[in-house]
Design a protein around this motif. Structure first.
Motif: not given
Lengths: 254, 254, 254
Positions: A83, A57, A86-87
């Protein structure tokens, strides 16, 4: 003959890439990592490649675009991809999906379908991979239907590369058979696609531009090469040296 | 001087390899993956390299031969190897064992001994690795005894390569010292061995053929190279371009 | 002009490296593994690269020096690093820390600070990485203070490379911009640093020697290269062929 607009846009995007030097984070397989990083560096981008879920991230947050390649798919890799996406989503960063080898494993194909729902900016794949994800035989109609359903751009590579966002469509006849004799050529092309997304907002032009640059560089390199070993080196040199005039003059775009 | 039968068989197997383009699944270390894939592609085979235990069975099921290389041995890799061997055994696919660095770690040596009991079609190793697995000093007798006890073929590489299945025996004098200056040359040779097993049922001829092709290509490449960097590229070119006449003419087989 | 003592020491260390062929164990990222191994082989060292925590102690025990590179930092890698440092400490083996990308992730920076307390023989990093670990802007004073506080040698690479152990200081002006266009060049330089530590007890001379060899080889390679692809090959050739006279004559040391 007038210069094709796609080639002109590709030349301009390549200029911006060299000027801005965007950071591209790549989650890709171990086979592809070094050649992918070297292609990005040759083009002017700055790669990072960590696949550790703990820190991915942080890397994505500092990057300008993201590549998700499914090679070597295990639990750790899936966590890293989650991850990373999402970032990327938090910051609306462009990302490219390379669903490599979904035709070899049903688990991969299922996972790729999940990722498609996360709306990649572009998907770079070959015909066998397309047919698995679209769940039908390839045709121009099948390709258009897939792109419209998934709301993405597709770069379908093969002897002729096809790029479409549903509204725009282009076929690119550049390239050379030796490209299929160097491992990770497709994977590295997807990373270049991500790099073009970092400097070109139109995903169609970014995808077509990246594939065009790779195809033209492949032709230039092949003319100087004795086989796949020298070809891999010469391709990096050709990308590094490619100028706008040569790119536009050699582009075979219809 | 008549053409040596091993060289003629190698040339025919190489022809079949280029024609049939077998799929070779490789479980190998990260250092070796890209060069191994590129050597297989240069020779005409189609590599896949995933080491994820979740999907390796799917890949092996669609492959024509399998390589098991012990580099970077951890729990995940052992699971992948177990899954791969189960899939290969179910379909009686040929597989090659490369017990790399068993002389550096007792845990590796134990694990390699377990794998030997699964009956690889061939084992490709160097003298130090042989002496650990055979638990005695190298000699022609020690090699023959090992092969007969393990019911396998051994390709023992070094300045002179030795290949035997207990009944047939050949020594190959081709090759070049620069081969020891490129990482993963031995690992990639083992993968080529697996590729030859996919197109040649006689494991002795397959192993000798793969090592002969690599050795002859190494000599051709060395003659054009300034050092190990250019040599690695030139070797891939030489494998790609190697024709039957050159292979047979240059073979130093006794 | 007299030959600079650092260059003379580098030439002697390179001779010893080729003669003694030290084993260098590298815990490094997957992107860097193959190029790192190839650079070590080109220089005359013998690399091993396993990152399995189960067996890394065995490999380190049989090695002459150790590289710890933080690329791709996950739980498994941290375990391997802990096991490797324990084995190195037991036998007082020299080791080099490459805190790659500590400027991209706070977790990496914290971990690198822990490792610094284990007293690496040398730290090879770039300016951005230095500034994170030193927690202040770069200056000659900041560098000296850091080295004295950490009781190590620093090789700070960039357009000009700086090497110091607090008492001795040298700046190296060799190198070429293409070095920044090949992935893992810095990582491979750190591995070469470890190899020089295996044959040169003075950590300052070992670090300066490794960076000097790489910089001079980079200049020689660049003069023959058309871009980053041919450059990477030519660099390995140049390291392999570098003789003492050329190294000393081309060294730009102040």
């Amino acid at each position: 003959m007038p210069s094709p607009p796609v080639a002109v846009a590709a030349a301009k995007a390549l200029d911006r890439l060299r000027e801005r030097r965007p950071r591209i984070h790549c989650i890709t397989n171990a086979v592809a990592q070094a050649f992918t990083a070297n292609l990005l560096l040759a083009a002017g981008a700055v790669p990072s490649m960590t696949i550790s879920a703990d820190e991915v991230a942080d890397f994505v947050a500092r990057a300008d675009a993201l590549l998700i390649n499914l090679g070597t798919l295990d639990a750790a890799r899936r966590q890293a991809i989650a991850a990373a996406l999402e970032a990327a989503g938090d910051e609306k960063k462009p990302w490219v999906l390379d669903p490599v080898f979904v035709d070899r494993s049903a688990a991969r194909a299922d996972y790729a379908r999940e990722l498609l729902q996360r709306r990649p900016g572009a998907v770079r794949l070959n015909r066998a991979e397309f047919e698995v994800l679209a769940d039908r035989e390839f045709s121009a109609d099948a390709l258009k239907a897939f792109v419209l359903a998934q709301l993405t751009v597709v770069g379908l590579t093969g002897e002729i590369d096809l790029v479409t966002d549903g509204a725009q469509f282009v076929s690119l006849a550049n390239g050379h058979p030796l490209m299929a004799r160097v491992t990770a050529m497709g994977c590295a092309g997807s990373a270049l696609n991500a790099a073009f997304m970092a400097v070109e907002d139109d995903g169609f032009l970014a995808t077509a531009g990246a594939l065009l640059v790779l195809g033209v560089a492949g032709e230039i390199a092949a003319a100087r090469s004795d086989g796949p070993g020298s070809f891999a080196s010469n391709l990096l040199d050709a990308v590094y040296n490619l100028d706008s005039e040569t790119l536009i003059a050699k582009a075979r775009v219809t």
